[in-house]
Scaffold this motif. Structure first.
Motif, PDB file in Angstrom:
ATOM      1  N   TYR A 126       0.814  -1.217   0.000  1.00  0.00           N
ATOM      2  CA  TYR A 126       0.000   0.000   0.000  1.00  0.00           C
ATOM      3  C   TYR A 126       0.852   1.274   0.000  1.00  0.00           C
ATOM      4  O   TYR A 126       0.358   2.363   0.271  1.00  0.00           O
ATOM      5  CB  TYR A 126      -0.938   0.012   1.210  1.00  0.00           C
ATOM      6  N   ALA A 127       2.132   1.146  -0.317  1.00  0.00           N
ATOM      7  CA  ALA A 127       3.039   2.310  -0.300  1.00  0.00           C
ATOM      8  C   ALA A 127       2.620   3.345  -1.343  1.00  0.00           C
ATOM      9  O   ALA A 127       2.251   3.011  -2.471  1.00  0.00           O
ATOM     10  CB  ALA A 127       4.467   1.856  -0.553  1.00  0.00           C
ATOM     11  N   GLY A 128       2.661   4.611  -0.957  1.00  0.00           N
ATOM     12  CA  GLY A 128       2.397   5.707  -1.876  1.00  0.00           C
ATOM     13  C   GLY A 128       0.939   5.985  -2.168  1.00  0.00           C
ATOM     14  O   GLY A 128       0.618   6.869  -2.966  1.00  0.00           O
ATOM     15  N   GLN A 129       0.012   5.277  -1.525  1.00  0.00           N
ATOM     16  CA  GLN A 129      -1.409   5.490  -1.765  1.00  0.00           C
ATOM     17  C   GLN A 129      -1.975   6.457  -0.732  1.00  0.00           C
ATOM     18  O   GLN A 129      -1.553   6.460   0.427  1.00  0.00           O
ATOM     19  CB  GLN A 129      -2.155   4.155  -1.712  1.00  0.00           C
ATOM     20  N   LEU A 138      -4.827  11.704   3.892  1.00  0.00           N
ATOM     21  CA  LEU A 138      -4.393  10.665   4.820  1.00  0.00           C
ATOM     22  C   LEU A 138      -3.747   9.552   4.022  1.00  0.00           C
ATOM     23  O   LEU A 138      -4.385   8.939   3.157  1.00  0.00           O
ATOM     24  CB  LEU A 138      -5.584  10.127   5.618  1.00  0.00           C
ATOM     25  N   GLY A 139      -2.464   9.328   4.275  1.00  0.00           N
ATOM     26  CA  GLY A 139      -1.780   8.235   3.602  1.00  0.00           C
ATOM     27  C   GLY A 139      -2.357   6.896   4.045  1.00  0.00           C
ATOM     28  O   GLY A 139      -2.736   6.720   5.209  1.00  0.00           O
ATOM     29  N   VAL A 140      -2.414   5.950   3.127  1.00  0.00           N
ATOM     30  CA  VAL A 140      -2.911   4.619   3.482  1.00  0.00           C
ATOM     31  C   VAL A 140      -2.032   3.999   4.554  1.00  0.00           C
ATOM     32  O   VAL A 140      -2.516   3.289   5.441  1.00  0.00           O
ATOM     33  CB  VAL A 140      -2.974   3.713   2.231  1.00  0.00           C
ATOM     34  N   ASP A 141      -0.712   4.284   4.492  1.00  0.00           N
ATOM     35  CA  ASP A 141       0.187   3.761   5.517  1.00  0.00           C
ATOM     36  C   ASP A 141      -0.173   4.314   6.898  1.00  0.00           C
ATOM     37  O   ASP A 141      -0.106   3.595   7.902  1.00  0.00           O
ATOM     38  CB  ASP A 141       1.639   4.066   5.180  1.00  0.00           C
TER      39      ASP A 141
END
Length: 291
Positions: A126-129, A138-141
């Protein structure tokens, strides 16, 4: 809108601090000792995960590498108590504190020797989403950090209140002698708590490395997490999470509205105020001991 964005950003960091602080509280409740290597266990767990994934040496998928790293660090924590910490039984608590500080140096040296001292990032599916809610990004991370923290909190609550082992751990932490007379293997339970602290540290390490970069000096993050544990209440699991969230939220606000340099000192200033006005922490659990 800026305030909401700062709050969201601080919440994700605060959850990581809270997870590391959980390890401090678990060990303190069980043994009345403070493990200053907890942050280094977080760092080591992150590097083990890094070494197991396709960015490391074994080329395992992310969803296999993470549970394996958690299991390995759980065993590491158990053996650490069984082989090293247990030999300090009967010694002054300060001796255990010094030992854990030394263990932290050893872990940082070992991680630097094996993985290098350059910052590395853990590649995740999920990086960069990003998730967008109006003007808030809000970043997925970051969302994964918050969700994982809530899930782990629920699991620990159910574990300590609904399972025999969890109840035994609580009994051992409250009165070791009484627990021993009730047939609870206190020393084995303490080793299991060290293993559980290794598990929570690894989860925090994976989440930390997935939203930024990790290097051996990241173990020093444990000092900030210790401040969070004291702020929330050293004997309280919910207090550890609350303290972590408070520390995580106060940093971006101090950087934005005071000065960039104050973001690092703000948690310790808050710690100073808590120690002065509420020495046992916000969610204090004080038990008077009879002499």
């Amino acid at each position: 809108m800026d305030i909401l964005q700062l709050l969201v950003s601080g919440l994700a960091n605060g959850c990581i601090y809270g997870l590391i602080a959980l390890g401090f509280v678990l060990i303190y409740k069980a043994t009345e000792a403070i493990n200053f290597a907890q942050g280094d266990m977080m760092m080591l767990g992150a590097f083990i995960t890094l070494g197991l994934t396709n960015t490391g040496y074994m080329d395992l998928p992310f969803w296999i590498a993470v549970p394996l790293a958690i299991a390995l660090m759980g065993v590491f924590g158990y053996l650490l108590d069984l082989i090293v910490i247990r030999r300090m039984f009967g010694e002054a608590q300060i001796a255990v504190v010094i030992l854990t500080i030394a263990l932290g140096f050893v872990m940082r040296f070992a991680a630097g020797t094996i993985f290098g001292h350059e910052p590395q990032s853990l590649e995740t599916p999920y990086a960069g989403q990003d998730l967008r809610f109006g003007g808030v990004v809000l970043g997925v991370d970051e969302a994964v950090v918050v969700i994982a923290t809530v899930a782990l909190t629920v699991v620990l609550f159910l574990f300590f209140n609904r399972t025999k082992l969890g109840v035994a751990m609580q009994a051992s932490s409250q009165n070791q002698l009484a627990a021993y007379y009730m047939g609870i293997p206190v020393r084995r339970v303490q080793s299991l708590i060290w293993g559980l602290a290794g598990v929570t540290a690894t989860i925090a390490g994976v989440l930390y490395a997935s939203k930024g970069s990790i290097d051996p000096s990241a173990g020093l993050l444990g000092i900030k997490a210790f401040a969070a544990a004291v702020i929330g209440g050293m004997g309280s699991l919910p207090g550890a999470l609350l303290g972590g969230i408070i520390v995580g939220v106060i940093e971006p606000f101090a950087s934005r509205y005071v000065a960039a340099g104050y973001s690092q000192i703000a948690p310790y200033l808050l710690l100073f105020l808590v120690l002065v006005f509420r020495p046992h922490g916000i969610l204090a659990q004080v038990h008077r001991k009879k002499v």
